[in-house]
Scaffold this motif. Structure first.
Motif, mmCIF file in Angstrom:
data_model
loop_
_atom_site.group_PDB
_atom_site.id
_atom_site.type_symbol
_atom_site.label_atom_id
_atom_site.label_comp_id
_atom_site.label_asym_id
_atom_site.label_seq_id
_atom_site.Cartn_x
_atom_site.Cartn_y
_atom_site.Cartn_z
ATOM 1 N N THR A 1 1.503 -1.678 10.247
ATOM 2 C CA THR A 1 2.119 -1.259 8.987
ATOM 3 C C THR A 1 1.608 0.096 8.528
ATOM 4 O OG1 THR A 1 2.366 -3.572 8.347
ATOM 5 C CG2 THR A 1 2.563 -1.932 6.600
ATOM 6 N N ILE A 2 0.295 0.311 8.626
ATOM 7 C CA ILE A 2 -0.257 1.582 8.141
ATOM 8 C C ILE A 2 0.277 2.743 8.977
ATOM 9 C CG2 ILE A 2 -2.374 1.635 9.546
ATOM 10 C CD1 ILE A 2 -3.844 2.669 7.096
ATOM 11 N N THR A 3 0.503 2.502 10.256
ATOM 12 C CA THR A 3 1.055 3.553 11.106
ATOM 13 C C THR A 3 2.482 3.892 10.697
ATOM 14 O OG1 THR A 3 -0.287 2.664 12.916
ATOM 15 C CG2 THR A 3 1.419 4.266 13.489
ATOM 16 N N GLN A 4 3.282 2.856 10.423
ATOM 17 C CA GLN A 4 4.669 3.102 10.031
ATOM 18 C C GLN A 4 4.744 3.817 8.682
ATOM 19 O OE1 GLN A 4 6.930 2.552 12.438
ATOM 20 N NE2 GLN A 4 5.043 1.947 13.492
ATOM 21 N N LEU A 5 3.910 3.429 7.736
ATOM 22 C CA LEU A 5 3.897 4.103 6.438
ATOM 23 C C LEU A 5 3.494 5.569 6.597
ATOM 24 C CD1 LEU A 5 2.296 1.388 4.119
ATOM 25 C CD2 LEU A 5 4.689 2.137 4.190
ATOM 26 N N PHE A 6 2.530 5.803 7.469
ATOM 27 C CA PHE A 6 2.117 7.183 7.738
ATOM 28 C C PHE A 6 3.280 7.988 8.326
ATOM 29 C CE2 PHE A 6 0.620 10.308 10.845
ATOM 30 C CZ PHE A 6 -0.165 11.121 10.044
ATOM 31 N N LEU A 7 4.002 7.394 9.272
ATOM 32 C CA LEU A 7 5.125 8.093 9.897
ATOM 33 C C LEU A 7 6.218 8.394 8.889
ATOM 34 C CD1 LEU A 7 5.346 6.109 13.260
ATOM 35 C CD2 LEU A 7 4.420 8.408 12.913
ATOM 36 N N TYR A 8 6.468 7.461 7.980
ATOM 37 C CA TYR A 8 7.457 7.727 6.923
ATOM 38 C C TYR A 8 6.965 8.864 6.023
ATOM 39 C CZ TYR A 8 10.358 3.599 7.842
ATOM 40 O OH TYR A 8 11.222 2.685 8.396
ATOM 41 N N MET B 1 12.775 5.063 2.434
ATOM 42 C CA MET B 1 11.358 4.874 2.733
ATOM 43 C C MET B 1 10.601 6.193 2.686
ATOM 44 S SD MET B 1 10.262 1.838 2.946
ATOM 45 C CE MET B 1 8.650 2.397 3.515
ATOM 46 N N THR B 2 11.234 7.259 3.129
ATOM 47 C CA THR B 2 10.583 8.571 3.061
ATOM 48 C C THR B 2 10.334 8.962 1.612
ATOM 49 O OG1 THR B 2 11.626 9.275 5.131
ATOM 50 C CG2 THR B 2 10.792 10.997 3.673
ATOM 51 N N ALA B 3 11.313 8.692 0.758
ATOM 52 C CA ALA B 3 11.155 9.020 -0.660
ATOM 53 C C ALA B 3 10.020 8.216 -1.289
ATOM 54 C CB ALA B 3 12.462 8.751 -1.402
ATOM 55 N N VAL B 4 9.881 6.961 -0.886
ATOM 56 C CA VAL B 4 8.811 6.114 -1.428
ATOM 57 C C VAL B 4 7.454 6.559 -0.900
ATOM 58 C CG1 VAL B 4 7.838 3.777 -1.388
ATOM 59 C CG2 VAL B 4 10.287 4.105 -1.791
ATOM 60 N N ALA B 5 7.368 6.808 0.416
ATOM 61 C CA ALA B 5 6.067 7.045 1.046
ATOM 62 C C ALA B 5 5.541 8.461 0.872
ATOM 63 C CB ALA B 5 6.150 6.719 2.536
ATOM 64 N N LYS B 6 6.411 9.422 0.567
ATOM 65 C CA LYS B 6 5.947 10.809 0.537
ATOM 66 C C LYS B 6 4.893 11.053 -0.539
ATOM 67 C CE LYS B 6 9.638 12.671 -2.445
ATOM 68 N NZ LYS B 6 10.766 13.634 -2.493
ATOM 69 N N GLY B 7 4.869 10.210 -1.556
ATOM 70 C CA GLY B 7 3.860 10.373 -2.596
ATOM 71 C C GLY B 7 2.610 9.540 -2.386
ATOM 72 N N PHE B 8 2.534 8.821 -1.270
ATOM 73 C CA PHE B 8 1.375 7.959 -1.013
ATOM 74 C C PHE B 8 0.160 8.792 -0.601
ATOM 75 C CE2 PHE B 8 3.698 3.772 0.292
ATOM 76 C CZ PHE B 8 4.124 3.623 -1.019
ATOM 77 N N SER B 9 -0.971 8.457 -1.171
ATOM 78 C CA SER B 9 -2.246 9.023 -0.719
ATOM 79 C C SER B 9 -2.725 8.223 0.492
ATOM 80 C CB SER B 9 -3.285 8.935 -1.830
ATOM 81 O OG SER B 9 -3.585 7.574 -2.119
ATOM 82 N N ASP B 10 -3.786 8.697 1.137
ATOM 83 C CA ASP B 10 -4.361 7.929 2.243
ATOM 84 C C ASP B 10 -4.819 6.555 1.751
ATOM 85 O OD1 ASP B 10 -3.883 10.093 3.836
ATOM 86 O OD2 ASP B 10 -5.993 10.645 4.131
#
Length: 232
Positions: A93-100, A110-119
């Motif tokens: 899961t963490i890999t997929q979120l990173f890729l998004y 998903m890109t719109a959701v994940a682009k603001g995620f910190s590490d």
């Protein structure tokens, strides 16, 4: 550039992302309010445990707010084309979120959701999703087609799907759980690997499904979606 070279180049980039995501997941979370390794070392174990518990509760709440509308509160929804997260592995899961987040996987929502995620968000959400137990599909109106299930099982053996995903398709670590996944989602993913529109960490998936006909991929998706859901 040939399709093979494009796949190899993309796979190399995704492999690097996998290594980054693995390192990210392995990082020790600092205690709240602490900075530097000395502060982390000095923090009492009880304080660290309390911080971890608070963090888990925070991401459970954020999952309910950000993710549940599409993926379901328990990680399984009725929304067509939306993958089941229940029972999925945190490493995958963490890999997929990173890729998004990095734009390596194409999905506008998903890109719109994940682009603001910190590490820290990548770790927090993937850790929480990793705690969601597998959820069986809702009871079907008719039992699975025995002939298609038998054919799907034979295809899974023939094309070595079980070597990586396991006999019950539960996966593990960076290998996704596909047993009990939504059929239409699995079908689209398999067809995407075959056409080259979706690229894995290595060329393994493209090579595995390359010689499989679209009709047989449909049977594999049918079979995997109906494999009894196993626990962790």
């Amino acid at each position: 550039m040939t399709r093979w070279h494009r796949r190899a180049s993309s796979a190399a980039a995704l492999a690097a992302a996998l290594l980054f995501a693995a390192a990210l997941q392995a990082q020790t979370r600092p205690a709240r309010g602490a900075s530097g390794s000395a502060a982390r070392t000095a923090a009492p174990a009880a304080s660290q445990a309390a911080a971890a518990k608070a963090s888990a509760a925070d991401y459970a709440e954020r999952f309910a707010t950000v993710c549940a509308a599409c993926h379901g509160a328990n990680g399984r929804s009725d929304m067509p084309g939306t993958p089941v997260l229940a029972g999925q592995h945190s490493y995958y899961t963490i890999t997929q979120l990173f890729l998004y987040r990095e734009g390596r996987r194409s999905n506008p929502l998903m890109t719109a959701v994940a682009k603001g995620f910190s590490d820290a968000d990548l770790r927090g959400f993937s850790d929480y999703i990793g705690t969601l137990p597998p959820q069986p599909a809702p009871a079907a109106s008719a039992p699975p087609d025995a002939a298609r299930m038998k054919q799907g099982q034979a295809l899974a053996q023939q094309h070595k799907c079980v070597f990586c995903h396991g006999a019950d398709f539960a996966g593990g670590q960076q290998v996704p759980r596909i047993g009990g996944q939504r059929e239409e989602y699995l079908r689209d993913v398999l067809q995407g690997y075959r056409s080259g529109q979706r690229v894995g960490y290595t060329l393994a998936m493209a090579e595995a499904v390359g010689p499989v006909s679209p009709a047989e991929l449909d049977v594999l998706a049918y079979y995997a979606a109906r494999v009894p859901v196993a626990g962790r």
